[in-house]
Design an enzyme around this catalytic site. Structure first.
Site, PDB file in Angstrom:
ATOM      1  N   SER A  34     -11.676   9.538   6.971  1.00 52.49           N
ATOM      2  CA  SER A  34     -12.358   8.362   7.538  1.00 52.49           C
ATOM      3  C   SER A  34     -11.219   7.075   7.404  1.00 52.49           C
ATOM      4  O   SER A  34     -11.215   6.294   8.281  1.00 52.49           O
ATOM      5  CB  SER A  34     -13.174   7.890   6.312  1.00 52.49           C
ATOM      6  N   VAL A  48      -2.950  -7.278   3.271  1.00 48.05           N
ATOM      7  CA  VAL A  48      -2.308  -6.197   4.009  1.00 48.05           C
ATOM      8  C   VAL A  48      -2.214  -6.711   5.404  1.00 48.05           C
ATOM      9  O   VAL A  48      -2.698  -7.460   5.863  1.00 48.05           O
ATOM     10  CB  VAL A  48      -3.099  -4.947   3.599  1.00 48.05           C
ATOM     11  N   HIS A  95     -16.966   0.384   2.763  1.00 49.86           N
ATOM     12  CA  HIS A  95     -16.012   1.593   3.636  1.00 49.86           C
ATOM     13  C   HIS A  95     -15.877   0.894   5.149  1.00 49.86           C
ATOM     14  O   HIS A  95     -14.635   1.177   5.596  1.00 49.86           O
ATOM     15  CB  HIS A  95     -17.218   2.715   4.057  1.00 49.86           C
ATOM     16  N   ASP A 147     -19.988   1.828  11.693  1.00 47.17           N
ATOM     17  CA  ASP A 147     -19.827   2.163  10.107  1.00 47.17           C
ATOM     18  C   ASP A 147     -20.793   1.524   9.199  1.00 47.17           C
ATOM     19  O   ASP A 147     -21.784   1.255   9.847  1.00 47.17           O
ATOM     20  CB  ASP A 147     -18.184   1.789   9.796  1.00 47.17           C
ATOM     21  N   ASP A 169      -8.491 -11.954   5.324  1.00 47.92           N
ATOM     22  CA  ASP A 169      -7.461 -11.091   6.050  1.00 47.92           C
ATOM     23  C   ASP A 169      -8.163 -10.529   7.271  1.00 47.92           C
ATOM     24  O   ASP A 169      -7.367  -9.565   7.749  1.00 47.92           O
ATOM     25  CB  ASP A 169      -7.133  -9.981   4.862  1.00 47.92           C
ATOM     26  N   ALA A 178     -16.760  14.657  15.373  1.00 47.27           N
ATOM     27  CA  ALA A 178     -15.504  14.889  15.795  1.00 47.27           C
ATOM     28  C   ALA A 178     -15.154  15.998  16.437  1.00 47.27           C
ATOM     29  O   ALA A 178     -14.507  16.229  17.289  1.00 47.27           O
ATOM     30  CB  ALA A 178     -14.649  14.720  14.387  1.00 47.27           C
ATOM     31  N   ASN A 238     -13.496  15.996   5.153  1.00 45.79           N
ATOM     32  CA  ASN A 238     -12.869  16.140   3.919  1.00 45.79           C
ATOM     33  C   ASN A 238     -13.358  17.306   2.986  1.00 45.79           C
ATOM     34  O   ASN A 238     -13.212  17.256   1.750  1.00 45.79           O
ATOM     35  CB  ASN A 238     -13.354  14.848   3.076  1.00 45.79           C
ATOM     36  N   ASN A 245      -0.574 -12.317   7.764  1.00 49.68           N
ATOM     37  CA  ASN A 245      -0.716 -13.829   7.323  1.00 49.68           C
ATOM     38  C   ASN A 245      -0.307 -14.088   5.927  1.00 49.68           C
ATOM     39  O   ASN A 245      -0.788 -15.031   5.587  1.00 49.68           O
ATOM     40  CB  ASN A 245      -2.230 -14.246   7.502  1.00 49.68           C
TER      41      ASN A 245
END
Length: 631
Positions: free
Chosen positions: A410, A268, A251, A218, A227, A355, A345, A264
């Site tokens: 994604s 998130v 991204h 990516d 995080d 893919a 998309n 933690n």
């Protein structure tokens, strides 16, 4: 008395205020469904014993029907809540503050079971001061719509454990002595809906002794984000002058958060959340979000050279690369890697590459929304293998420990890649074809919750970590066209179709699965005053359940209405590979069922008064009342 009303009972008010001195019980009741500022009773009795519960929807917005006034204390999920209903082990979705209340009552019982010596006022303060405002995710403030916000089990547990309530008007009196310097405001962790939808928290966390490495191709990875894991993270950049561990786009860091954000107490939580997952970051896209097939080819080679078993590619182009196709097909014989990629998309049936490369190594991932419906933008064709949550997905973004919601296939792809790494880490000797089969054959169709069938919209359905783990462990794939070859030898009798368990969005929203399950040595008993309880339902506990009926000829353990059984499922449905899971899910919670409402859903204040007395006499510390009075 029925499932809604506007007038109180002096006798019930006197009973409640009489309980205040002992400080050992909380009554948690529905705020009402008229959508007005009217008071509903008993919820609006002004007492530290009573908590009035408003309702929010799956987007954490106040439900239009939810009553709002100065007695509302807290909120819970109450729109289209799936739970148990009587007769034939059935399930249904109900809406109302009656559905919000048992989320709060269930959390109260859950956290109190771990700290049974704490007073009711302390438990109440922890629930309120740790609740999360729907609009800005702050805590410690109140409004008339949702009280102190949406209940959060993990934050309430942590607050009750520490005894530090921050700058919160609901803090118990006498207050905790102030520290010598101002206490920091607690950071509340959010479990994105997608993590719940894919049942990630129902599987033991990533096994870092497995050697299963996940690679993300990516735009890079922000190693400074508090995080995200850093312990076992390495990388490579295909772009000169741009480091893999700096993400100037965002991204890649967002994708990484879905796969691996730490559990933690902040931000998130990701699919793999213990900070131990081994990651290899391959910066195949530059900070503008673009890259050549040569960049992608080199990135894929670097992933494989560095031992990756799972490669996530949330990227694509409308035409393929023969060199990349040859690389992928060349990996087929070793059967040791899965490449998981975004389906695209455009909202059309066009192919997106890589893919849509037709190979057992490649999995094409479609996107669904929080209601498990295919996203309008998600491409659909005969190469789509599986689906994941991909609409308004909250995750990590670079610079300053920030978070944001992104949409796209994604965002769906890393849910699947994260689950693949998670389950493979527990069975590292299994072949890639076996892991793929477990992912596909256990995936759940959004419309009817079946498994083992496929369509072009979502492939085999939405990925489910718990079901995939169980399938990989057993090696039994059922009647599924994606089962690995050679197939598992058939049993002497037909294998039963696996029952897939659903975690309702509300259980995730209140972070119930992030707290150790109910401690049955605590003696904390929860009472439900409602229409009864179906003791024959396979998804409800029976071991420590007793009851009483205030209605002659109608037993507490038969529910001819369904309302009480639905409430009970939210509070206590078992984690057992079928149906739904509740806030307290180990089947050990001590319940007392008081049938204060008859099978028509009505009862007098005398019925309710007697039911409340019976709850208290039988040791209840938490009483749920998803009801209100009319006379």
């Amino acid at each position: 008395m029925s499932l809604g009303g506007v007038s109180s009972s002096t006798t019930v008010e006197n009973l409640v205020t009489g309980w205040e001195q002992d400080d050992d019980v909380l009554v948690i009741a529905a705020a009402g469904n008229s959508g007005t500022s009217d008071y509903l009773y008993p919820a609006s009795i002004d007492s530290p014993v009573m908590m009035s519960v408003a309702a929010v929807n799956s987007d954490r917005e106040k439900a239009g029907f939810s009553q709002y006034n100065d007695q509302v204390d807290i909120a819970g999920p109450g729109v289209a809540v799936m739970s148990t209903v009587p007769t034939g082990n059935n399930y249904d979705t109900y809406s109302g503050t009656s559905m919000a209340s048992p989320h709060v009552a269930g959390v109260a019982a859950l956290i109190w079971s771990h700290f049974p010596d704490r007073a009711a006022s302390e438990v109440r303060a922890a629930l309120e001061c740790s609740a999360i405002m729907p609009d800005d995710y702050t805590s410690g403030v109140r409004n008339n719509d949702v009280g102190y916000g949406v209940v959060n089990a993990k934050a309430a547990y942590d607050m009750l454990e520490s005894g530090e309530y921050g700058a919160c008007s609901a803090a118990p009196t006498p207050p905790t002595p102030p520290p010598t310097s101002p206490a920091p405001t607690p950071l509340n962790e959010v479990t994105p809906y997608g993590i719940t939808m894919v049942s990630a928290l129902e599987v033991f966390d990533y096994d870092d002794s497995s050697g299963v490495i996940a690679c993300i191709i990516d735009t890079g990875y922000d190693t400074t984000h508090e995080d995200l894991p850093t312990e076992n993270v390495n990388g490579f950049s295909a772009h000169s002058g741009q480091s893999w561990n700096v993400d100037g786009n965002g991204h890649g860091t967002h994708v990484a958060g879905t796969m691996a954000a730490n559990l933690n107490d902040r931000g998130v939580v990701g699919v793999n959340r213990n900070g131990k997952i081994e990651l290899f970051i391959s910066k195949g896209l530059n900070d503008s979000g673009s890259g050549s097939w040569a960049n992608i080819l080199l990135s894929m080679q670097k992933c494989k050279e560095n031992g990756a078993r799972v490669i996530n590619m949330s990227l694509g182009g409308v035409s393929s690369s023969t060199t990349v196709e040859n690389l992928v097909t060349g990996w087929e014989q070793d059967d040791d890697v899965l490449v998981i990629a975004a389906a695209g998309n455009s909202g059309t049936s066009d192919y997106l590459y890589p893919a849509s490369i037709d190979s057992p190594v490649m999995m094409s991932v479609a996107a669904v929304n929080s209601d498990r419906e295919k996203a309008g933008f998600s491409q659909y064709n005969d190469q789509v293998d599986i689906a994941g949550p991909g609409v308004a997905v909250m995750s990590t973004v670079p610079t300053g420990n920030n978070y944001d919601t992104y949409s796209g296939t994604s965002m769906a792809s890393p849910h699947v890649a994260g689950v693949a790494a998670l389950i493979w880490s527990h069975f590292p000797d299994r072949a890639a074809s076996e892991v793929r089969a477990a992912l596909e054959c256990s995936a759940i169709m959004p419309d009817d919750y079946t498994s083992g069938v496929r369509n072009n919209d979502v492939g085999y359905g939405v990925v489910n970590a718990k079901a995939a783990y169980d399938m990989l462990e057993s090696g039994e794939y059922g009647a599924c066209s994606a089962a690995p070859t050679p197939p598992t030898p058939p049993p002497t009798s037909p294998a039963p179709t696996p029952l897939n368990e659903v975690t309702p969005y509300g259980i995730t929203m209140v972070s119930a699965l992030e707290v150790f399950d109910y401690d049955d040595s605590s003696g904390v008993i929860a009472c439900i005053i409602d229409t009864g309880y179906d003791t024959t339902h396979e998804d409800l506990p029976t071991e420590n359940v007793n009851g009483f009926s205030a209605h002659s000829g109608q037993s507490w353990n038969v529910d001819g209405n369904g309302h009480g059984t639905h409430v009970a499922g939210t509070m206590a449905a078992n984690l057992n590979d079928r149906g739904v899971v509740g806030v307290n899910r180990n089947g050990k919670i001590e319940l007392f069922i008081s049938k204060g409402l008859n099978d028509s859903g009505s009862g007098s204040w005398a019925n309710i008064l007697l039911s409340m007395q019976k709850c208290k006499e039988n040791g209840a510390r938490v009483i749920n009342m998803s009801l209100g009075g009319v006379s």
